[in-house]
Design a protein around this motif. Structure first.
Motif, PDB file in Angstrom:
ATOM      1  N   ASP A  85      50.257  50.303  40.151  1.00  0.00           N
ATOM      2  CA  ASP A  85      49.346  49.421  40.886  1.00  0.00           C
ATOM      3  C   ASP A  85      48.087  49.156  40.071  1.00  0.00           C
ATOM      4  OD1 ASP A  85      51.018  49.299  43.069  1.00  0.00           O
ATOM      5  OD2 ASP A  85      49.817  50.646  44.318  1.00  0.00           O
ATOM      6  N   SER A  86      47.394  48.106  40.444  1.00  0.00           N
ATOM      7  CA  SER A  86      46.049  47.843  39.957  1.00  0.00           C
ATOM      8  C   SER A  86      45.075  48.193  41.077  1.00  0.00           C
ATOM      9  CB  SER A  86      45.861  46.366  39.598  1.00  0.00           C
ATOM     10  OG  SER A  86      46.600  46.030  38.455  1.00  0.00           O
ATOM     11  N   ALA A  87      43.878  48.553  40.707  1.00  0.00           N
ATOM     12  CA  ALA A  87      42.831  48.836  41.684  1.00  0.00           C
ATOM     13  C   ALA A  87      41.756  47.773  41.535  1.00  0.00           C
ATOM     14  CB  ALA A  87      42.240  50.224  41.469  1.00  0.00           C
ATOM     15  N   TYR A  88      41.513  47.065  42.610  1.00  0.00           N
ATOM     16  CA  TYR A  88      40.479  46.034  42.630  1.00  0.00           C
ATOM     17  C   TYR A  88      39.261  46.610  43.339  1.00  0.00           C
ATOM     18  CZ  TYR A  88      38.129  41.647  43.871  1.00  0.00           C
ATOM     19  OH  TYR A  88      37.209  40.640  44.035  1.00  0.00           O
ATOM     20  N   LEU A  89      38.160  46.661  42.648  1.00  0.00           N
ATOM     21  CA  LEU A  89      36.907  47.095  43.252  1.00  0.00           C
ATOM     22  C   LEU A  89      36.332  45.868  43.953  1.00  0.00           C
ATOM     23  CD1 LEU A  89      34.782  49.374  43.550  1.00  0.00           C
ATOM     24  CD2 LEU A  89      33.707  48.447  41.500  1.00  0.00           C
ATOM     25  N   GLN A  90      36.677  45.726  45.222  1.00  0.00           N
ATOM     26  CA  GLN A  90      36.334  44.498  45.927  1.00  0.00           C
ATOM     27  C   GLN A  90      34.845  44.434  46.272  1.00  0.00           C
ATOM     28  OE1 GLN A  90      38.913  43.395  49.114  1.00  0.00           O
ATOM     29  NE2 GLN A  90      37.953  41.420  49.310  1.00  0.00           N
ATOM     30  N   ASP A  91      34.265  45.585  46.585  1.00  0.00           N
ATOM     31  CA  ASP A  91      32.869  45.590  47.010  1.00  0.00           C
ATOM     32  C   ASP A  91      32.146  46.775  46.378  1.00  0.00           C
ATOM     33  OD1 ASP A  91      33.554  43.553  49.047  1.00  0.00           O
ATOM     34  OD2 ASP A  91      34.500  45.232  50.091  1.00  0.00           O
ATOM     35  N   LEU A 123      41.477  49.284  36.707  1.00  0.00           N
ATOM     36  CA  LEU A 123      40.446  49.000  37.698  1.00  0.00           C
ATOM     37  C   LEU A 123      39.728  47.748  37.229  1.00  0.00           C
ATOM     38  CD1 LEU A 123      38.622  49.818  40.150  1.00  0.00           C
ATOM     39  CD2 LEU A 123      37.197  51.040  38.486  1.00  0.00           C
ATOM     40  N   TYR A 124      39.563  46.804  38.122  1.00  0.00           N
ATOM     41  CA  TYR A 124      38.853  45.585  37.766  1.00  0.00           C
ATOM     42  C   TYR A 124      38.028  45.121  38.946  1.00  0.00           C
ATOM     43  CZ  TYR A 124      42.257  42.802  40.391  1.00  0.00           C
ATOM     44  OH  TYR A 124      43.030  42.269  41.391  1.00  0.00           O
ATOM     45  N   TRP A 125      37.046  44.250  38.649  1.00  0.00           N
ATOM     46  CA  TRP A 125      36.193  43.686  39.692  1.00  0.00           C
ATOM     47  C   TRP A 125      35.616  42.384  39.190  1.00  0.00           C
ATOM     48  CZ3 TRP A 125      35.131  48.060  36.869  1.00  0.00           C
ATOM     49  CH2 TRP A 125      34.020  48.044  36.050  1.00  0.00           C
ATOM     50  N   ARG A 126      34.976  41.693  40.087  1.00  0.00           N
ATOM     51  CA  ARG A 126      34.302  40.452  39.722  1.00  0.00           C
ATOM     52  C   ARG A 126      32.905  40.486  40.318  1.00  0.00           C
ATOM     53  NH1 ARG A 126      36.622  35.582  43.424  1.00  0.00           N
ATOM     54  NH2 ARG A 126      35.880  36.404  45.380  1.00  0.00           N
ATOM     55  N   THR A 127      32.056  39.659  39.769  1.00  0.00           N
ATOM     56  CA  THR A 127      30.704  39.523  40.296  1.00  0.00           C
ATOM     57  C   THR A 127      30.240  38.100  40.045  1.00  0.00           C
ATOM     58  OG1 THR A 127      28.526  40.575  40.406  1.00  0.00           O
ATOM     59  CG2 THR A 127      29.428  40.208  38.199  1.00  0.00           C
ATOM     60  N   ALA A 128      29.171  37.741  40.683  1.00  0.00           N
ATOM     61  CA  ALA A 128      28.601  36.408  40.458  1.00  0.00           C
ATOM     62  C   ALA A 128      28.097  36.313  39.024  1.00  0.00           C
ATOM     63  CB  ALA A 128      27.478  36.149  41.451  1.00  0.00           C
TER      64      ALA A 128
END
Length: 154
Positions: A85-91, A123-128
């Motif tokens: 699985d991938s882990a998305y750091l949503q918040d 682990l991945y995430w996005r930001t503005a």
């Protein structure tokens, strides 16, 4: 408050009163659904999911003297390019009064440790793009992906 000692742990059922204001401030920061809040049923369902063992969503909290100072929410999902699985750091959110004391970095490290321990490959995430303060930290702990995000509200 930024210099106070803190601990990172999983969210617990009795954290709701401390989690909700952080959650709402986080959503207001990103301008989700108007200026101030998501519908209450989204708050309640998100909280339920964070605590439900069968859900692929998990929450971390930064805590000092019994008060929540920051939160991080992980969402696990399948991938077509890897078996794990991938882990998305949503918040990820730290209360303004607690910023500058290493809480965001500690939450990121704890999220990575949790994801690794759960067998995630990434682990991945996005930001503005204009969230320069957060991006200074993110540039220190992760690789910037070359991606453009599109979304279609359904």
């Amino acid at each position: 408050m930024a210099d106070a000692a803190f601990a990172i742990r999983l969210l617990q059922a009795d954290d709701y009163a401390g989690w909700l204001p952080l959650w709402r401030d986080y959503n207001a920061f990103y301008g989700r659904v108007g200026v101030s809040a998501l519908p209450e049923e989204v708050d309640r369902e998100t909280w339920r999911r964070l605590l439900a063992p069968a859900e692929p969503v998990h929450g971390l909290a930064a805590v000092a003297d019994g008060a929540l100072l920051g939160i991080a929410h992980l969402l696990y999902h399948r991938s077509t390019i890897q078996i794990q699985d991938s882990a998305y750091l949503q918040d990820l959110y730290v209360a303004p009064t607690a910023r500058g004391g290493g809480i965001a970095r500690a939450l990121l490290l704890a999220a990575a440790e949790r994801a690794r321990g759960d067998g995630a490959a990434m682990l991945y995430w996005r930001t503005a793009s204009d969230n320069h303060t957060a991006r200074r930290l993110y540039d220190q702990v992760a690789e910037l992906a070359d991606a453009v995000i599109y979304r279609q509200v359904l």
